[in-house]
Design an enzyme around this catalytic site. Structure first.
Site, PDB file in Angstrom:
ATOM      1  N   LYS A 196     -51.381 -10.477  40.110  1.00 28.81           N
ATOM      2  CA  LYS A 196     -50.850  -9.151  40.470  1.00 28.81           C
ATOM      3  C   LYS A 196     -51.929  -8.518  41.350  1.00 28.81           C
ATOM      4  CE  LYS A 196     -47.721  -5.890  40.024  1.00 28.81           C
ATOM      5  NZ  LYS A 196     -46.372  -5.998  40.591  1.00 28.81           N
ATOM      6  N   ASP A 253     -48.643 -15.968  28.841  1.00 30.47           N
ATOM      7  CA  ASP A 253     -47.964 -15.807  27.559  1.00 30.47           C
ATOM      8  C   ASP A 253     -46.481 -15.508  27.797  1.00 30.47           C
ATOM      9  OD1 ASP A 253     -47.398 -15.397  24.918  1.00 30.47           O
ATOM     10  OD2 ASP A 253     -48.713 -13.677  24.641  1.00 30.47           O
ATOM     11  N   ASP A 257     -42.977 -18.302  27.801  1.00 31.11           N
ATOM     12  CA  ASP A 257     -41.820 -18.101  26.915  1.00 31.11           C
ATOM     13  C   ASP A 257     -40.529 -18.032  27.719  1.00 31.11           C
ATOM     14  OD1 ASP A 257     -43.218 -18.123  24.560  1.00 31.11           O
ATOM     15  OD2 ASP A 257     -42.429 -16.210  23.837  1.00 31.11           O
TER      16      ASP A 257
END
Ligand code: NAD
Length: 363
Positions: A196, A253, A257
């Site tokens: 980012k 993380d 997922d």
């Protein structure tokens, strides 16, 4: 065939569905150990809620000693509602974070592979996900999950304020980027680094460091960069554009997922967390699923596939690893499904039966 005499595994079943899925995986391990004459031995240990109940700590000294001397660790999962209200610093998940950082398991490899037999289990259209095979390389021991200072403080006006620190040094970025480049060179040769950098300085340094490492040592890797918000979108829009994705702890993380769900069930996905020498902890991507614990319905395949990753990455027993993956493909071909991957016309089986079917397929 290799004999890996004296190679020791520590098995940490953990909480919730952990003991059930680990038991199934242990049976598979027993079978490949015999079949390929691997000479592996193992012992059991306690981590998470189970360790809190027995020793008052989620990562007690006895487990730490076992973990340090093991060559590899197989973990089920930790956590559950019965430990949700205890003090934050000794919650089950803290034990896991401590273990990862004590053993310096900085490289988390999370493959998202869609078995063709399960193309219907994905919430995306089969043509978008069929044949999906991506690898997310997530930095695991740094970033905002470990950065100091952190806490909840009271401001002068009496209002509370929570704060954390996202921090990465060049050496931390380099070593995880190196893993991603090495993995990509064994696969499709493409790495997408997710950051980012338009907003966060810490990821601006990430981007610069990854780029410099590629230019210096990996000229043949095709490196691209993507902002995390776009990466989250591209993963559901056109996931097959990716080969290897490398990113920090927090973004990794979440994205891993998301990638897991592309494959239909989180119950299918293994993971590895490695140190610089290839010692590793292997575990399913999912948690302890307290909602289905003790009911013989949890899918043990992610844990079984974690054993395959262990054999491949720590013990370099490729033939045995491949045999497990083929056996999993075989049971899916037979139409056996646990509840989470069930579809019409298939045969529903429990955790125990699924484990037994994989062992039978290995025979
Ligand atoms: P979870 O992954 O445990 O469960 C999410 C959903 O997926 C649930 O509906 C669950 O039933 C289902 N699911 C998970 N694994 C499955 C399997 N093998 N077969 C079939 N269905 C499965 O995540 P959660 O509910 O957010 O967390 C539950 C507990 O696990 C919490 O205490 C959390 O802190 C902990 N957790 C531990 C780890 C770990 O040990 N590495 C990782 C994530 C969450």
């Amino acid at each position: 065939m290799e004999n890996l005499m004296s190679k020791q595994i520590l098995i940490l079943a953990g909480d919730g569905i952990g003991p059930e899925i680990v038991k199934a995986a242990e049976q598979v391990l027993t079978r490949v150990n015999e079949k390929f004459n691997l000479g592996l031995t193992w012992e059991q240990g306690l981590l998470g809620g189970a360790a809190i109940d027995a020793h008052g700590s989620p990562y007690p000294e006895v487990t730490s000693e076992q973990a340090k001397k093991a060559d590899a660790i197989l973990l089920g999962a930790v956590g559950g509602p019965q430990w949700d209200n205890i003090e934050r610093s000794i919650r089950p998940e803290r034990g896991l974070l401590k273990l990862r950082s004590e053993l310096n398991l900085f490289a988390n490899l999370r493959p998202a592979i869609l078995y063709p037999q399960l193309a219907d289990a994905s919430s995306l259209k089969p043509e978008i996900v069929a044949g999906l095979d991506i690898l997310i390389v997530r930095e695991l021991t740094g970033g905002i999950y470990f950065g100091q200072p952190r806490g909840i403080r009271e401001l002068e006006n009496g209002e509370k304020q929570g704060y954390n620190t996202d921090v990465y040094s060049e050496s931390e970025i380099k070593r995880i980027a190196k893993v991603a480049f090495e993995m990509a060179s064994l696969r499709g040769g493409k790495v997408c680094s997710v950051d980012k950098a338009n907003v966060l300085e810490v990821t601006e340094l990430w981007k610069q460091t990854v780029t410099a490492l590629k230019e210096e040592h990996y000229p043949n890797i095709n490196l691209s960069h993507m902002y995390v918000d776009n990466a989250a979108m591209q993963l559901v829009r056109a996931p097959k554009q990716f080969d290897v994705i490398v990113t920090g702890n927090l973004f990794g993380d979440i994205l891993s997922d998301e990638a897991a769900m592309l494959t239909g069930s989180i119950g299918m996905l293994p993971s590895a967390s490695l140190d610089e020498n290839g010692k590793g902890m292997y575990e399913p991507c999912h948690g302890s699923a307290p909602d289905i614990a003790g009911q013989n319905i949890a899918n043990p395949l992610a844990t079984i596939l974690s054993v395959a990753m262990m054999l491949r990455y720590t013990f370099r027993a490729e033939e045995a690893a491949k045999a497990i993956e083929d056996a999993v493909g075989n049971v899916l071909d037979q139409g056996l499904r646990t509840t989470d991957i069930m579809s019409e016309g298939m045969q529903k089986v429990g955790t125990v039966e699924m484990g037994q079917a994989v062992v039978a397929a290995l025979n």
